[in-house]
Scaffold this motif. Sequence first.
Motif, PDB file in Angstrom:
ATOM      1  N   TYR A 128       0.835  -1.201   0.000  1.00 17.88           N
ATOM      2  CA  TYR A 128       0.000   0.000   0.000  1.00 17.88           C
ATOM      3  C   TYR A 128       0.871   1.253   0.000  1.00 17.88           C
ATOM      4  O   TYR A 128       0.613   2.212  -0.738  1.00 17.88           O
ATOM      5  CB  TYR A 128      -0.921  -0.015   1.215  1.00 17.88           C
ATOM      6  N   GLN A 132       0.442   3.410  -3.199  1.00 17.43           N
ATOM      7  CA  GLN A 132      -0.490   4.494  -2.938  1.00 17.43           C
ATOM      8  C   GLN A 132       0.179   5.693  -2.273  1.00 17.43           C
ATOM      9  O   GLN A 132       0.087   6.822  -2.763  1.00 17.43           O
ATOM     10  CB  GLN A 132      -1.644   3.984  -2.058  1.00 17.43           C
ATOM     11  N   GLN A 158      -2.454  -7.256  -6.633  1.00 13.13           N
ATOM     12  CA  GLN A 158      -3.867  -7.081  -6.323  1.00 13.13           C
ATOM     13  C   GLN A 158      -4.250  -5.599  -6.275  1.00 13.13           C
ATOM     14  O   GLN A 158      -5.272  -5.187  -6.845  1.00 13.13           O
ATOM     15  CB  GLN A 158      -4.186  -7.759  -4.997  1.00 13.13           C
ATOM     16  N   ILE A 159      -3.424  -4.796  -5.613  1.00 11.87           N
ATOM     17  CA  ILE A 159      -3.728  -3.367  -5.515  1.00 11.87           C
ATOM     18  C   ILE A 159      -3.538  -2.686  -6.866  1.00 11.87           C
ATOM     19  O   ILE A 159      -4.341  -1.839  -7.276  1.00 11.87           O
ATOM     20  CB  ILE A 159      -2.841  -2.704  -4.440  1.00 11.87           C
ATOM     21  N   LYS A 161      -3.847  -3.938  -9.912  1.00 11.45           N
ATOM     22  CA  LYS A 161      -4.945  -4.240 -10.831  1.00 11.45           C
ATOM     23  C   LYS A 161      -6.199  -3.456 -10.448  1.00 11.45           C
ATOM     24  O   LYS A 161      -6.952  -3.006 -11.310  1.00 11.45           O
ATOM     25  CB  LYS A 161      -5.249  -5.739 -10.837  1.00 11.45           C
ATOM     26  N   HIS A 162      -6.417  -3.291  -9.160  1.00 12.01           N
ATOM     27  CA  HIS A 162      -7.559  -2.505  -8.698  1.00 12.01           C
ATOM     28  C   HIS A 162      -7.445  -1.054  -9.162  1.00 12.01           C
ATOM     29  O   HIS A 162      -8.453  -0.445  -9.562  1.00 12.01           O
ATOM     30  CB  HIS A 162      -7.627  -2.564  -7.168  1.00 12.01           C
ATOM     31  N   VAL A 163      -6.222  -0.522  -9.152  1.00 17.02           N
ATOM     32  CA  VAL A 163      -6.002   0.852  -9.598  1.00 17.02           C
ATOM     33  C   VAL A 163      -6.177   0.960 -11.112  1.00 17.02           C
ATOM     34  O   VAL A 163      -6.640   1.977 -11.633  1.00 17.02           O
ATOM     35  CB  VAL A 163      -4.600   1.340  -9.172  1.00 17.02           C
ATOM     36  N   GLY A 164      -5.803  -0.104 -11.836  1.00 21.19           N
ATOM     37  CA  GLY A 164      -5.906  -0.093 -13.292  1.00 21.19           C
ATOM     38  C   GLY A 164      -4.586   0.027 -14.002  1.00 21.19           C
ATOM     39  O   GLY A 164      -4.508   0.532 -15.129  1.00 21.19           O
ATOM     40  N   LEU A 300      -9.888  -1.832   1.481  1.00 19.33           N
ATOM     41  CA  LEU A 300      -9.534  -2.811   0.456  1.00 19.33           C
ATOM     42  C   LEU A 300      -9.912  -4.224   0.896  1.00 19.33           C
ATOM     43  O   LEU A 300     -10.351  -5.049   0.082  1.00 19.33           O
ATOM     44  CB  LEU A 300      -8.040  -2.736   0.144  1.00 19.33           C
ATOM     45  N   ASP A 303     -13.807  -4.504   0.841  1.00 21.44           N
ATOM     46  CA  ASP A 303     -14.344  -4.538  -0.523  1.00 21.44           C
ATOM     47  C   ASP A 303     -13.925  -5.790  -1.287  1.00 21.44           C
ATOM     48  O   ASP A 303     -14.304  -5.960  -2.456  1.00 21.44           O
ATOM     49  CB  ASP A 303     -13.896  -3.299  -1.297  1.00 21.44           C
ATOM     50  N   VAL A 305     -10.973  -6.492  -2.379  1.00 21.12           N
ATOM     51  CA  VAL A 305      -9.940  -6.205  -3.380  1.00 21.12           C
ATOM     52  C   VAL A 305      -8.683  -7.020  -3.113  1.00 21.12           C
ATOM     53  O   VAL A 305      -8.018  -7.493  -4.040  1.00 21.12           O
ATOM     54  CB  VAL A 305      -9.603  -4.694  -3.383  1.00 21.12           C
ATOM     55  N   VAL A 306      -8.346  -7.190  -1.843  1.00 23.44           N
ATOM     56  CA  VAL A 306      -7.115  -7.884  -1.477  1.00 23.44           C
ATOM     57  C   VAL A 306      -7.429  -9.082  -0.583  1.00 23.44           C
ATOM     58  O   VAL A 306      -8.382  -9.061   0.198  1.00 23.44           O
ATOM     59  CB  VAL A 306      -6.125  -6.943  -0.748  1.00 23.44           C
TER      60      VAL A 306
END
Length: 339
Positions: A128, A132, A158-159, A161-164, A300, A303, A305-306
């Motif tokens: 993170y 981030q 994982q993070i 891919k969530h961001v794009g 995260l 949701d 996400v991770v």
Amino acid sequence: MRALVITKHGPPEVMLVQERPDPAPGPGEIRIAVKAAGINFADLLARVGLYADAPKPPVIVGYEVAGEVESLGAGVEGISVGDRVMAGTRFGGYAELAVANASGVLPLPEDWSFEEGASFPVVYATAYACLQRYGSLRAGEKLLLQAAAGGVGIACTQIGKHVGAEIFGTASASKHDAIKGFGVDHAIDYRTQDFAKQIRRISGQKTPLDLIVDGIGGSSFKKGYSLLAAGGRIVCIGLSAVMEGEKRSVPRALRTVASTPRFNALRMMQASRGVIGLNMLKVWDAHGASPEDTAGLGRLVADGVVRPVVAEAFPLERGGEAHRFVAERKNIGKVVLTV
């Protein structure tokens, strides 16, 4: 309490299960009845005497645990005895009891095992922070993850891919299917391929990358830096290249340090590239767990996400085998000890 102790610097066999005094929680701290403890590469470096922040042996290492709250220090609110939690610890995790700062404790999701919980605090806080807090990763950016099959690599995937982000990841060929399954777009075999040449070939650009997370160190830092576009940044999180096999190798450590680049501030400014050093232990010592970061990680988790990937769990008595398993790079995901 029972604890796995590094009795002296050396191979995995120097770690022995011994009786040690129970740690006492201070103000703002909790004591956890540990069910599982995560293994990080820093633990291996501490065992062989190559981790400067670690106390001298005999010492109990371990930076992250999951278990049940056993007792509370003065002033702790919002946490109850018996709660299932996961937490970062400043050493002391390889034991039946461990103390953690209450501000950095997260509830263990009901559908997560203790092994998964012990795989979360350090690697996901690191991931993170890399992506981030310091890396400021944005959708559409190109991200390189060195050692993409490890705990931090999977967490970053994982993070990311969530961001794009578009993700390049290095790993041995046998792990490529796994890291692609986690979300890596371009898998590169670091053992047989020059990762810089492969990234340039795939992207069609000389300097395609926006962000790199590198825990290998040495010449890898230099080669990665050369791939950064204007505005690109590299986050340096470790020097795993200093270790060879199970024992301390001074010649290898010296070669790695000698090959580590000395970045020039003027040239960095001219190229508009950034180099960031990250040591989560130092961050936690100086500032504790940031409430904003803890809340971000909590979201995260909530949701979906991770979620940690556990490669293997070893009982405390087989801690030496667990260290050997990590040293031989057999793991895809996190290796943990069960207590």
